[in-house]
Motif scaffolding. Sequence first.
Motif, PDB file in Angstrom:
ATOM      1  N   LEU A 117     -18.466   7.490  30.795  1.00 10.41           N
ATOM      2  CA  LEU A 117     -19.669   8.221  30.375  1.00 10.41           C
ATOM      3  C   LEU A 117     -20.670   8.392  31.518  1.00 10.41           C
ATOM      4  N   THR A 129     -23.411  12.761  29.597  1.00  6.17           N
ATOM      5  CA  THR A 129     -22.915  12.639  28.230  1.00  6.17           C
ATOM      6  C   THR A 129     -24.091  12.268  27.317  1.00  6.17           C
ATOM      7  N   GLN A 130     -23.982  12.682  26.055  1.00  4.25           N
ATOM      8  CA  GLN A 130     -25.082  12.518  25.097  1.00  4.25           C
ATOM      9  C   GLN A 130     -24.600  11.740  23.877  1.00  4.25           C
ATOM     10  N   PRO A 131     -25.498  10.943  23.258  1.00  3.57           N
ATOM     11  CA  PRO A 131     -25.051  10.104  22.140  1.00  3.57           C
ATOM     12  C   PRO A 131     -24.279  10.865  21.052  1.00  3.57           C
ATOM     13  N   THR A 134     -20.900  12.339  22.270  1.00  2.87           N
ATOM     14  CA  THR A 134     -19.997  11.228  22.610  1.00  2.87           C
ATOM     15  C   THR A 134     -19.416  10.609  21.342  1.00  2.87           C
ATOM     16  N   VAL A 155     -19.274   2.426  29.710  1.00  2.00           N
ATOM     17  CA  VAL A 155     -20.623   2.757  29.252  1.00  2.00           C
ATOM     18  C   VAL A 155     -21.645   2.397  30.337  1.00  2.00           C
ATOM     19  N   GLY A 161     -31.488   8.058  28.663  1.00  2.00           N
ATOM     20  CA  GLY A 161     -30.646   8.265  27.472  1.00  2.00           C
ATOM     21  C   GLY A 161     -29.454   7.323  27.418  1.00  2.00           C
ATOM     22  N   LYS A 164     -29.556   4.587  24.621  1.00  4.13           N
ATOM     23  CA  LYS A 164     -29.333   5.133  23.280  1.00  4.13           C
ATOM     24  C   LYS A 164     -27.843   5.415  23.065  1.00  4.13           C
ATOM     25  N   GLU A 165     -27.236   5.973  24.084  1.00  3.26           N
ATOM     26  CA  GLU A 165     -25.801   6.269  23.988  1.00  3.26           C
ATOM     27  C   GLU A 165     -25.002   4.959  23.847  1.00  3.26           C
TER      28      GLU A 165
END
Length: 203
Positions: A117, A129-131, A134, A155, A161, A164-165
């Motif tokens: 990620l 990459t975004q929560p 993903t 990760v 961000g 959060k992800e």
Amino acid sequence: MTRLRPLARIVPRAHQLLREVLRPGDLAVDLTAGNGHDTLFLYRCVGPRGRVLALDIQEAALQQTASRLREAGAPVWGPGEPENTAGERAGVHLIHDDHTRLERYLADPPRALIANLGYLPGSDRAVTTQPASTVTALNQSCRLLAPGGRLAVVVYVGHPGGRKEAEAVDALFSELPAARWDVLRLVAANRPGSPYLLVGQKR
Ligand SMILES: C[S@@+](CC[C@H](N)C(=O)[O-])C[C@H]1O[C@@H](n2cnc3c(N)ncnc32)[C@H](O)[C@@H]1O
């Protein structure tokens, strides 16, 4: 942050745990092709009779991946193949698309998937990459994975961000039913903020 020493380096651990389940001729997926290191690793595991699908939303990433794989002598297809035909031929299939659309490209269950990620090193850090996407891609991956296969996610928490992800990915893995999944979380315990690894194996 100082450079992580070998014991604590996470990407080689991800590779080690995927290598254990991959065999020549298998199908494997790289959800975030980036500079192509993970795609090359998967190709080396499945060999010239196997298939690797590598997705990325950035053209530059796929170009990097293509040249790395061609240098290694891999047959490289795409980007630009029609949906559903990607992956039918042996070799590495480069797909310029969002990994939330993974299932459109997969006709067979993959034996391994990896998602490394974050953002592409050396490029625009805004493209990361975004929560939500993903989690969508990882849920599809869990559904599509072959029994006995593994899903590895590297990760990162350091970029905007990232935390959060990380929370979203942790929640997804910790909610996988223990009757059907074995899940490992590997972290450098004395280095808060360093990347960590989640691996799930479907029974
Ligand atoms: C950390 S890099 C991947 C590193 C890579 N696996 C390697 O071996 O060099 C993360 C990559 O994810 C890609 N990416 C971000 N969001 C994505 C999405 N929604 N779908 C597919 N790729 C995405 C970025 O363009 C970037 O190239």
